[in-house]
Design a protein around this motif. Structure first.
Motif, PDB file in Angstrom:
ATOM      1  N   TYR A 142       0.790  -1.291  -0.067  1.00 52.54           N
ATOM      2  CA  TYR A 142       0.038  -0.097   0.104  1.00 52.54           C
ATOM      3  C   TYR A 142       0.983   1.092   0.101  1.00 52.54           C
ATOM      4  O   TYR A 142       1.580   1.489   0.850  1.00 52.54           O
ATOM      5  CB  TYR A 142      -1.000   0.125   1.163  1.00 52.54           C
ATOM      6  CG  TYR A 142      -1.987  -0.941   1.096  1.00 52.54           C
ATOM      7  CD1 TYR A 142      -3.342  -0.552   1.235  1.00 52.54           C
ATOM      8  CD2 TYR A 142      -1.908  -2.381   1.256  1.00 52.54           C
ATOM      9  CE1 TYR A 142      -4.384  -1.227   1.065  1.00 52.54           C
ATOM     10  CE2 TYR A 142      -2.792  -3.186   1.428  1.00 52.54           C
ATOM     11  CZ  TYR A 142      -4.367  -2.712   1.152  1.00 52.54           C
ATOM     12  OH  TYR A 142      -5.260  -3.600   1.056  1.00 52.54           O
ATOM     13  N   THR A 143       0.471   2.143  -1.010  1.00 52.69           N
ATOM     14  CA  THR A 143       1.366   3.314  -1.166  1.00 52.69           C
ATOM     15  C   THR A 143       0.535   4.574  -1.054  1.00 52.69           C
ATOM     16  O   THR A 143      -0.750   4.460  -1.260  1.00 52.69           O
ATOM     17  CB  THR A 143       2.374   3.507  -2.469  1.00 52.69           C
ATOM     18  OG1 THR A 143       1.358   3.295  -3.600  1.00 52.69           O
ATOM     19  CG2 THR A 143       3.250   1.997  -2.555  1.00 52.69           C
ATOM     20  N   ALA A 144       0.907   5.649  -0.612  1.00 54.14           N
ATOM     21  CA  ALA A 144       0.335   6.847  -0.751  1.00 54.14           C
ATOM     22  C   ALA A 144       0.565   7.654  -1.926  1.00 54.14           C
ATOM     23  O   ALA A 144       1.613   7.787  -2.761  1.00 54.14           O
ATOM     24  CB  ALA A 144       1.072   7.877   0.510  1.00 54.14           C
TER      25      ALA A 144
ATOM     26  N   ALA B 200       4.426   6.800  -6.780  1.00 58.81           N
ATOM     27  CA  ALA B 200       3.920   6.867  -5.531  1.00 58.81           C
ATOM     28  C   ALA B 200       4.474   8.110  -4.777  1.00 58.81           C
ATOM     29  O   ALA B 200       5.581   8.312  -5.067  1.00 58.81           O
ATOM     30  CB  ALA B 200       4.155   5.731  -4.615  1.00 58.81           C
ATOM     31  N   LEU B 201       3.611   8.816  -3.783  1.00 53.19           N
ATOM     32  CA  LEU B 201       4.041  10.144  -3.342  1.00 53.19           C
ATOM     33  C   LEU B 201       5.017   9.612  -2.250  1.00 53.19           C
ATOM     34  O   LEU B 201       6.124  10.174  -1.880  1.00 53.19           O
ATOM     35  CB  LEU B 201       2.973  10.695  -2.487  1.00 53.19           C
ATOM     36  CG  LEU B 201       3.440  12.132  -1.771  1.00 53.19           C
ATOM     37  CD1 LEU B 201       3.856  13.235  -2.429  1.00 53.19           C
ATOM     38  CD2 LEU B 201       2.134  12.642  -1.215  1.00 53.19           C
ATOM     39  N   PHE B 202       4.657   8.521  -1.632  1.00 47.96           N
ATOM     40  CA  PHE B 202       5.618   7.807  -0.781  1.00 47.96           C
ATOM     41  C   PHE B 202       5.184   6.529  -0.305  1.00 47.96           C
ATOM     42  O   PHE B 202       3.922   6.007  -0.756  1.00 47.96           O
ATOM     43  CB  PHE B 202       5.905   8.674   0.701  1.00 47.96           C
ATOM     44  CG  PHE B 202       4.649   8.597   1.783  1.00 47.96           C
ATOM     45  CD1 PHE B 202       4.019   7.723   2.657  1.00 47.96           C
ATOM     46  CD2 PHE B 202       4.212   9.930   1.517  1.00 47.96           C
ATOM     47  CE1 PHE B 202       3.106   8.125   3.361  1.00 47.96           C
ATOM     48  CE2 PHE B 202       2.896  10.236   2.480  1.00 47.96           C
ATOM     49  CZ  PHE B 202       2.433   9.241   3.465  1.00 47.96           C
ATOM     50  N   LYS B 203       6.215   5.533  -0.037  1.00 51.76           N
ATOM     51  CA  LYS B 203       5.489   4.005   0.187  1.00 51.76           C
ATOM     52  C   LYS B 203       6.469   3.413   1.237  1.00 51.76           C
ATOM     53  O   LYS B 203       7.256   4.183   2.026  1.00 51.76           O
ATOM     54  CB  LYS B 203       6.339   3.187  -1.353  1.00 51.76           C
ATOM     55  CG  LYS B 203       7.926   3.399  -1.498  1.00 51.76           C
ATOM     56  CD  LYS B 203       8.058   2.812  -2.694  1.00 51.76           C
ATOM     57  CE  LYS B 203       9.788   3.041  -2.864  1.00 51.76           C
ATOM     58  NZ  LYS B 203      10.104   2.381  -4.212  1.00 51.76           N
ATOM     59  N   PRO B 204       5.995   2.293   1.546  1.00 45.69           N
ATOM     60  CA  PRO B 204       6.732   1.605   2.808  1.00 45.69           C
ATOM     61  C   PRO B 204       8.019   1.485   2.450  1.00 45.69           C
ATOM     62  O   PRO B 204       8.687   0.851   1.660  1.00 45.69           O
ATOM     63  CB  PRO B 204       6.040   0.106   2.825  1.00 45.69           C
ATOM     64  CG  PRO B 204       4.634   0.389   2.372  1.00 45.69           C
ATOM     65  CD  PRO B 204       5.136   1.329   1.125  1.00 45.69           C
TER      66      PRO B 204
END
Length: 337
Positions: A254-256, A276-280
Motif C-alpha cells: 500500500y502506497t500513498a 507513489a508520493l511515498f511508500k513503505p
C-alpha cells in the motif's frame, strides 16, 4: 519528484483493551489551532472502535491529549464487528465522520454526524447494499470499464464498498462523497443523506461509468486504489491523497498517492502523480499486523506544509509532510486531461 519528509511514528497502541492490537488509519481535522485525530483502535479479535487524541498545531507530531476509552463504538448489527478507518469533515457546522461498518462478513461505508465533534449520531449505511450477482446484472458492459469491476466482485456476497470520504463543503448545494468499489474510486452526490437509497444506487450502478473518478493506471496502483484523506480545496483543484495497491512477491504493498480533481466538476480528474508520493520503506511501515502498508487517511495543512497522517503496517500511526505548493506544481506537470 516531490520531496517528502517522514517524521516517524506519532501514535502507538497502549495496553488498553480497546487498542491493544493496534492503532491506525486516523481521521484528522484542524480547527482553532488544534489537530483533532479520530483513530481506528483494534481490540483482540480484530474488533475496531474509534479513539480520540489531540495535537497542537504548533507541534503537529506530539499528542497533548488522549482518551482512555473509545469515542465511537459499535451500536448496530451492520457494524457489530467494528467501526473502522474513519474520515472527518465539517460541512455547514456539522461534523460528518464516515467509516467502514463491518459485521464480520460485509464491509459498507457508513456515516455519523455531530455538532460538537465528540458525541456522534449514527446515520447508517450510505453506500449500495448489493450482492455480487445483482451488481454484475446491473452493470452495463462497456469496453471503457475496467474488467476488474466484474472480476473483483464475482462472488455472491455483498459487494464491499469502503473508503467513503466527504468533500468539506457542499458543491452547487449538494453533498458529495468519494467511495470505493474495487478497483477504482467513484463519486456520488445528493441533496441530503436520505437520498442515497436503493433506487438511487440501482440507477447509479447501471451507469457506473459516469461516476468513476479514478481507476488504477500506474504500476504502484495497478491492483486497485482507494480513498485516503478528505479532498483539500486549492485554487488549482481538489487535491486528493489516496492509496494505491500493487502486488509484490511478499504480498500487497500500500502506497500513498496524489491526484487533482476539477473544482467545479469534482468527478473529473485533472492530474495524477505517475509515481507513489511515498511508500513503505521504514521498519515500522514494512513490518506489523499487515506488512508493507502506508495508508494515508488524514491531513492537516499548516501554512505551506501538508502533514499527512497514515496507518503504518496496520499497527501504528505515522506522519509525513510535503510542501503543498511543490506538490501542486508537480501535479500540474502531470496533467491527464
Amino acid at each position: 519528484m516531490v520531496a517528502v519528509n517522514k517524521h516517524g511514528i506519532v501514535l502507538e497502541k497502549r495496553n488498553l483493551d480497546f487498542e491493544i492490537e493496534g492503532v491506525l488509519n486516523p481521521a484528522v481535522i484542524l480547527e482553532d489551532g488544534q489537530i483533532h485525530m479520530y483513530y481506528r483502535a483494534v481490540a483482540k479479535g480484530n474488533r475496531s472502535t474509534i479513539g480520540y487524541c489531540r495535537f497542537d498545531a504548533n507541534d503537529p507530531l506530539t499528542v497533548v491529549e488522549r482518551y482512555d476509552q473509545p469515542l465511537v463504538d459499535s451500536e448496530y448489527e451492520y457494524e457489530s464487528h467494528g467501526v473502522e478507518d474513519p474520515r472527518i469533515v465539517k460541512i455547514d457546522d456539522v461534523y460528518y465522520i464516515s467509516y467502514c461498518a463491518y459485521d464480520g462478513t460485509n464491509a459498507f461505508g457508513a456515516v455519523a454526524t455531530s455538532t460538537d465533534g465528540k458525541k456522534f449520531s449514527k446515520r447508517g449505511i450510505i453506500v449500495p447494499q448489493v450482492r455480487g450477482d445483482k451488481f454484475r446484472e446491473w452493470l452495463h458492459f462497456n469496453g471503457n470499464i475496467n474488467l476488474k469491476y466484474y472480476r473483483l466482485n464475482m462472488d455472491n456476497n455483498y459487494v464491499w464498498d469502503k473508503n467513503v470520504i466527504f468533500f468539506p463543503r457542499r458543491i452547487f448545494g449538494q453533498l458529495f462523497f468519494l467511495h470505493r468499489i474495487k478497483p477504482g474510486i467513484q463519486i456520488a452526490c445528493a441533496n441530503k443523506l436520505s437520498e442515497f437509497n436503493n433506487d438511487f444506487w440501482k440507477d447509479y450502478i447501471q451507469n457506473i461509468e459516469d461516476y468513476i473518478v479514478l481507476d488504477p493506471k500506474f504500476e504502484h496502483e495497478l491492483s486497485y486504489i482507494g480513498n485516503g484523506a478528505p479532498p483539500i480545496e486549492t485554487d488549482k483543484g481538489w487535491l486528493i491523497i489516496y492509496h494505491g495497491v500493487h502486488d509484490t512477491v511478499s504480498g500487497y504493498m500500500y502506497t500513498a498517492c496524489a491526484a487533482l480533481l476539477d473544482l467545479e466538476n469534482p468527478g473529473k480528474e485533472i492530474a495524477r502523480l505517475p509515481y507513489a508520493l511515498f511508500k513503505p520503506e521504514e521498519d515500522w511501515e514494512l513490518q506489523g499486523y499487515v506488512n508493507n502498508v502506508c495508508f494515508p487517511s488524514g491531513t492537516a495543512l499548516i501554512n505551506d506544509t501538508l502533514y499527512i497522517y497514515y496507518g503504518a503496517a496496520d499497527e501504528r500511526i505515522a506522519c509525513a509532510s510535503v510542501s503543498i505548493s511543490e506538490l501542486l506544481e508537480e501535479l500540474l506537470n502531470n496533467i491527464t486531461i
